[in-house]
Design a protein around this motif. Structure first.
Motif, PDB file in Angstrom:
ATOM      1  N   GLN A 184       4.442 -15.510   7.723  1.00 63.47           N
ATOM      2  CA  GLN A 184       5.389 -14.820   8.600  1.00 63.47           C
ATOM      3  C   GLN A 184       5.657 -13.396   8.108  1.00 63.47           C
ATOM      4  O   GLN A 184       5.666 -12.452   8.897  1.00 63.47           O
ATOM      5  CB  GLN A 184       6.724 -15.566   8.642  1.00 63.47           C
ATOM      6  N   LEU A 185       5.878 -13.261   6.807  1.00 63.03           N
ATOM      7  CA  LEU A 185       6.157 -11.930   6.258  1.00 63.03           C
ATOM      8  C   LEU A 185       4.945 -11.018   6.412  1.00 63.03           C
ATOM      9  O   LEU A 185       5.085  -9.846   6.778  1.00 63.03           O
ATOM     10  CB  LEU A 185       6.583 -12.014   4.792  1.00 63.03           C
ATOM     11  N   GLN A 186       3.767 -11.543   6.149  1.00 63.40           N
ATOM     12  CA  GLN A 186       2.541 -10.744   6.283  1.00 63.40           C
ATOM     13  C   GLN A 186       2.407 -10.229   7.718  1.00 63.40           C
ATOM     14  O   GLN A 186       2.105  -9.067   7.943  1.00 63.40           O
ATOM     15  CB  GLN A 186       1.320 -11.584   5.913  1.00 63.40           C
ATOM     16  N   ASP A 212       5.500 -30.531   3.897  1.00 60.73           N
ATOM     17  CA  ASP A 212       4.831 -30.325   2.613  1.00 60.73           C
ATOM     18  C   ASP A 212       5.332 -29.001   2.041  1.00 60.73           C
ATOM     19  O   ASP A 212       5.362 -27.991   2.744  1.00 60.73           O
ATOM     20  CB  ASP A 212       3.316 -30.283   2.835  1.00 60.73           C
ATOM     21  N   GLN A 213       5.729 -29.001   0.771  1.00 56.41           N
ATOM     22  CA  GLN A 213       6.275 -27.779   0.163  1.00 56.41           C
ATOM     23  C   GLN A 213       5.298 -26.612   0.213  1.00 56.41           C
ATOM     24  O   GLN A 213       5.699 -25.458   0.386  1.00 56.41           O
ATOM     25  CB  GLN A 213       6.714 -28.034  -1.273  1.00 56.41           C
ATOM     26  N   ASN A 214       4.015 -26.887   0.065  1.00 55.75           N
ATOM     27  CA  ASN A 214       3.036 -25.797   0.088  1.00 55.75           C
ATOM     28  C   ASN A 214       2.823 -25.256   1.498  1.00 55.75           C
ATOM     29  O   ASN A 214       2.553 -24.074   1.679  1.00 55.75           O
ATOM     30  CB  ASN A 214       1.722 -26.233  -0.548  1.00 55.75           C
ATOM     31  N   VAL A 215       2.960 -26.131   2.499  1.00 57.03           N
ATOM     32  CA  VAL A 215       2.873 -25.676   3.889  1.00 57.03           C
ATOM     33  C   VAL A 215       4.055 -24.759   4.189  1.00 57.03           C
ATOM     34  O   VAL A 215       3.895 -23.700   4.813  1.00 57.03           O
ATOM     35  CB  VAL A 215       2.840 -26.878   4.864  1.00 57.03           C
ATOM     36  N   ALA A 216       5.233 -25.126   3.711  1.00 54.30           N
ATOM     37  CA  ALA A 216       6.430 -24.293   3.906  1.00 54.30           C
ATOM     38  C   ALA A 216       6.243 -22.935   3.238  1.00 54.30           C
ATOM     39  O   ALA A 216       6.549 -21.890   3.823  1.00 54.30           O
ATOM     40  CB  ALA A 216       7.659 -25.005   3.340  1.00 54.30           C
ATOM     41  N   ARG A 217       5.744 -22.951   2.017  1.00 57.60           N
ATOM     42  CA  ARG A 217       5.514 -21.716   1.255  1.00 57.60           C
ATOM     43  C   ARG A 217       4.522 -20.813   1.982  1.00 57.60           C
ATOM     44  O   ARG A 217       4.754 -19.612   2.161  1.00 57.60           O
ATOM     45  CB  ARG A 217       5.002 -22.104  -0.139  1.00 57.60           C
ATOM     46  N   GLU A 218       3.430 -21.392   2.440  1.00 57.01           N
ATOM     47  CA  GLU A 218       2.413 -20.630   3.183  1.00 57.01           C
ATOM     48  C   GLU A 218       2.990 -20.079   4.486  1.00 57.01           C
ATOM     49  O   GLU A 218       2.704 -18.943   4.865  1.00 57.01           O
ATOM     50  CB  GLU A 218       1.186 -21.501   3.480  1.00 57.01           C
ATOM     51  N   ASN A 219       3.809 -20.879   5.147  1.00 54.14           N
ATOM     52  CA  ASN A 219       4.439 -20.450   6.398  1.00 54.14           C
ATOM     53  C   ASN A 219       5.282 -19.192   6.169  1.00 54.14           C
ATOM     54  O   ASN A 219       5.190 -18.224   6.919  1.00 54.14           O
ATOM     55  CB  ASN A 219       5.298 -21.591   6.957  1.00 54.14           C
ATOM     56  N   LEU A 220       6.097 -19.206   5.132  1.00 57.11           N
ATOM     57  CA  LEU A 220       6.946 -18.054   4.822  1.00 57.11           C
ATOM     58  C   LEU A 220       6.114 -16.815   4.508  1.00 57.11           C
ATOM     59  O   LEU A 220       6.386 -15.719   5.023  1.00 57.11           O
ATOM     60  CB  LEU A 220       7.875 -18.387   3.651  1.00 57.11           C
ATOM     61  N   MET A 221       5.092 -16.987   3.688  1.00 55.54           N
ATOM     62  CA  MET A 221       4.239 -15.845   3.332  1.00 55.54           C
ATOM     63  C   MET A 221       3.509 -15.299   4.560  1.00 55.54           C
ATOM     64  O   MET A 221       3.416 -14.076   4.739  1.00 55.54           O
ATOM     65  CB  MET A 221       3.248 -16.241   2.235  1.00 55.54           C
ATOM     66  N   ASP A 265       0.835  -1.209   0.000  1.00 54.39           N
ATOM     67  CA  ASP A 265       0.000   0.000   0.000  1.00 54.39           C
ATOM     68  C   ASP A 265       0.866   1.254   0.000  1.00 54.39           C
ATOM     69  O   ASP A 265       2.101   1.176  -0.037  1.00 54.39           O
ATOM     70  CB  ASP A 265      -1.007  -0.028   1.163  1.00 54.39           C
ATOM     71  N   ALA A 266       0.237   2.403   0.043  1.00 54.44           N
ATOM     72  CA  ALA A 266       0.948   3.679  -0.046  1.00 54.44           C
ATOM     73  C   ALA A 266       1.910   3.904   1.112  1.00 54.44           C
ATOM     74  O   ALA A 266       2.868   4.655   0.990  1.00 54.44           O
ATOM     75  CB  ALA A 266      -0.057   4.828  -0.117  1.00 54.44           C
ATOM     76  N   ASN A 267       1.681   3.221   2.231  1.00 57.27           N
ATOM     77  CA  ASN A 267       2.557   3.345   3.397  1.00 57.27           C
ATOM     78  C   ASN A 267       3.649   2.286   3.419  1.00 57.27           C
ATOM     79  O   ASN A 267       4.299   2.090   4.440  1.00 57.27           O
ATOM     80  CB  ASN A 267       1.738   3.270   4.683  1.00 57.27           C
ATOM     81  N   LYS A 268       3.813   1.566   2.304  1.00 55.79           N
ATOM     82  CA  LYS A 268       4.818   0.507   2.158  1.00 55.79           C
ATOM     83  C   LYS A 268       4.501  -0.722   3.012  1.00 55.79           C
ATOM     84  O   LYS A 268       5.362  -1.538   3.303  1.00 55.79           O
ATOM     85  CB  LYS A 268       6.234   1.003   2.466  1.00 55.79           C
ATOM     86  N   LYS A 269       3.249  -0.864   3.412  1.00 55.39           N
ATOM     87  CA  LYS A 269       2.828  -2.054   4.150  1.00 55.39           C
ATOM     88  C   LYS A 269       2.476  -3.142   3.141  1.00 55.39           C
ATOM     89  O   LYS A 269       1.753  -2.904   2.169  1.00 55.39           O
ATOM     90  CB  LYS A 269       1.618  -1.754   5.031  1.00 55.39           C
ATOM     91  N   ILE A 270       2.991  -4.344   3.382  1.00 54.44           N
ATOM     92  CA  ILE A 270       2.709  -5.477   2.503  1.00 54.44           C
ATOM     93  C   ILE A 270       1.299  -5.966   2.805  1.00 54.44           C
ATOM     94  O   ILE A 270       0.987  -6.332   3.939  1.00 54.44           O
ATOM     95  CB  ILE A 270       3.738  -6.607   2.716  1.00 54.44           C
ATOM     96  N   THR A 271       0.437  -5.940   1.792  1.00 56.87           N
ATOM     97  CA  THR A 271      -0.955  -6.339   1.988  1.00 56.87           C
ATOM     98  C   THR A 271      -1.260  -7.704   1.391  1.00 56.87           C
ATOM     99  O   THR A 271      -2.254  -8.320   1.743  1.00 56.87           O
ATOM    100  CB  THR A 271      -1.912  -5.287   1.387  1.00 56.87           C
ATOM    101  N   SER A 272      -0.405  -8.162   0.478  1.00 54.85           N
ATOM    102  CA  SER A 272      -0.622  -9.461  -0.157  1.00 54.85           C
ATOM    103  C   SER A 272       0.722  -9.999  -0.660  1.00 54.85           C
ATOM    104  O   SER A 272       1.572  -9.230  -1.118  1.00 54.85           O
ATOM    105  CB  SER A 272      -1.596  -9.309  -1.319  1.00 54.85           C
ATOM    106  N   ILE A 273       0.887 -11.323  -0.574  1.00 52.54           N
ATOM    107  CA  ILE A 273       2.143 -11.958  -0.982  1.00 52.54           C
ATOM    108  C   ILE A 273       1.839 -13.206  -1.795  1.00 52.54           C
ATOM    109  O   ILE A 273       0.975 -14.000  -1.421  1.00 52.54           O
ATOM    110  CB  ILE A 273       2.972 -12.385   0.241  1.00 52.54           C
ATOM    111  N   THR A 274       2.554 -13.360  -2.894  1.00 51.82           N
ATOM    112  CA  THR A 274       2.528 -14.607  -3.655  1.00 51.82           C
ATOM    113  C   THR A 274       3.970 -15.076  -3.784  1.00 51.82           C
ATOM    114  O   THR A 274       4.825 -14.317  -4.237  1.00 51.82           O
ATOM    115  CB  THR A 274       1.942 -14.410  -5.068  1.00 51.82           C
ATOM    116  N   ASP A 295       8.641  -7.580   7.907  1.00 51.11           N
ATOM    117  CA  ASP A 295      10.085  -7.352   7.861  1.00 51.11           C
ATOM    118  C   ASP A 295      10.757  -8.684   7.528  1.00 51.11           C
ATOM    119  O   ASP A 295      10.717  -9.613   8.337  1.00 51.11           O
ATOM    120  CB  ASP A 295      10.565  -6.826   9.213  1.00 51.11           C
ATOM    121  N   ILE A 296      11.368  -8.766   6.357  1.00 47.14           N
ATOM    122  CA  ILE A 296      11.950 -10.033   5.908  1.00 47.14           C
ATOM    123  C   ILE A 296      13.067 -10.504   6.831  1.00 47.14           C
ATOM    124  O   ILE A 296      13.279 -11.706   6.978  1.00 47.14           O
ATOM    125  CB  ILE A 296      12.430  -9.952   4.431  1.00 47.14           C
ATOM    126  N   SER A 297      13.752  -9.601   7.496  1.00 48.14           N
ATOM    127  CA  SER A 297      14.831 -10.005   8.401  1.00 48.14           C
ATOM    128  C   SER A 297      14.304 -10.722   9.643  1.00 48.14           C
ATOM    129  O   SER A 297      15.062 -11.383  10.352  1.00 48.14           O
ATOM    130  CB  SER A 297      15.686  -8.803   8.805  1.00 48.14           C
TER     131      SER A 297
END
Length: 156
Positions: free
Chosen positions: A104-106, A93-102, A53-62, A110-112
């Motif tokens: 966490q970031l949401q 499960d690879q998709n569980v891992a992928r969802e977990n990462l997304m 968004d305009a405030n640099k907040k991540i609103t959606s991740i793929t 902060d990616i760090s």
């Protein structure tokens, strides 16, 4: 008195129009930024799309991987790949891992602060690199151009 109020009211309206129409606050409210590797990893090209968004907040991740010879085919939908993954990582499960990462970031924004997912170290590293570079090189600068990351020397 009536004239003074009219002038004051006109001035306030004019100031409001100038402030609202200045263009400074008319930044895209939801901008999608895209990053991907230049080279495939095990036949797939990892990519991430961040909606910010305009405030640099991540609103959606793929976060996913597209097949190198068919960009419409995603690793997350590839049953044969999932079967191979499960034979090597029966507890993850690879998709569980992928969802977990997304997720966490949401949550952390902060990616760090995103933890590596046990059993998905490579996917975690790819995700962190893609997001980190996308945030630094595109999102923070407001540059909407697709980011292609040279992974020819990457550890992934």
């Amino acid at each position: 008195m009536k004239r003074s109020l009219t002038i004051l009211f006109t001035g306030i309206v004019a100031l409001g129009c100038l402030t609202g129409c200045s263009g400074k606050d008319t930044v895209d409210t939801n901008t999608v930024y895209h990053a991907e590797y230049a080279n495939p990893v095990h036949g797939y090209i990892p990519f991430v799309d961040l909606t910010v968004d305009a405030n640099k907040k991540i609103t959606s991740i793929t976060y996913n991987w597209k097949k190198e010879d068919d960009s419409s085919a995603l690793k997350s939908d590839d049953e044969e790949y999932a079967k191979t993954w499960r034979s090597v990582n029966p507890d993850m499960d690879q998709n569980v891992a992928r969802e977990n990462l997304m997720n966490q970031l949401q949550e952390k924004q902060d990616i760090s602060k995103v933890d590596t997912v046990a059993g998905a170290t490579m996917a975690s590293s790819e995700f962190k690199e893609l997001v980190s570079k996308l945030m630094k090189e595109r999102v923070q600068k407001g540059n909407k151009k697709e980011l292609v990351i040279d992974n020819s020397t990457s550890s992934t």
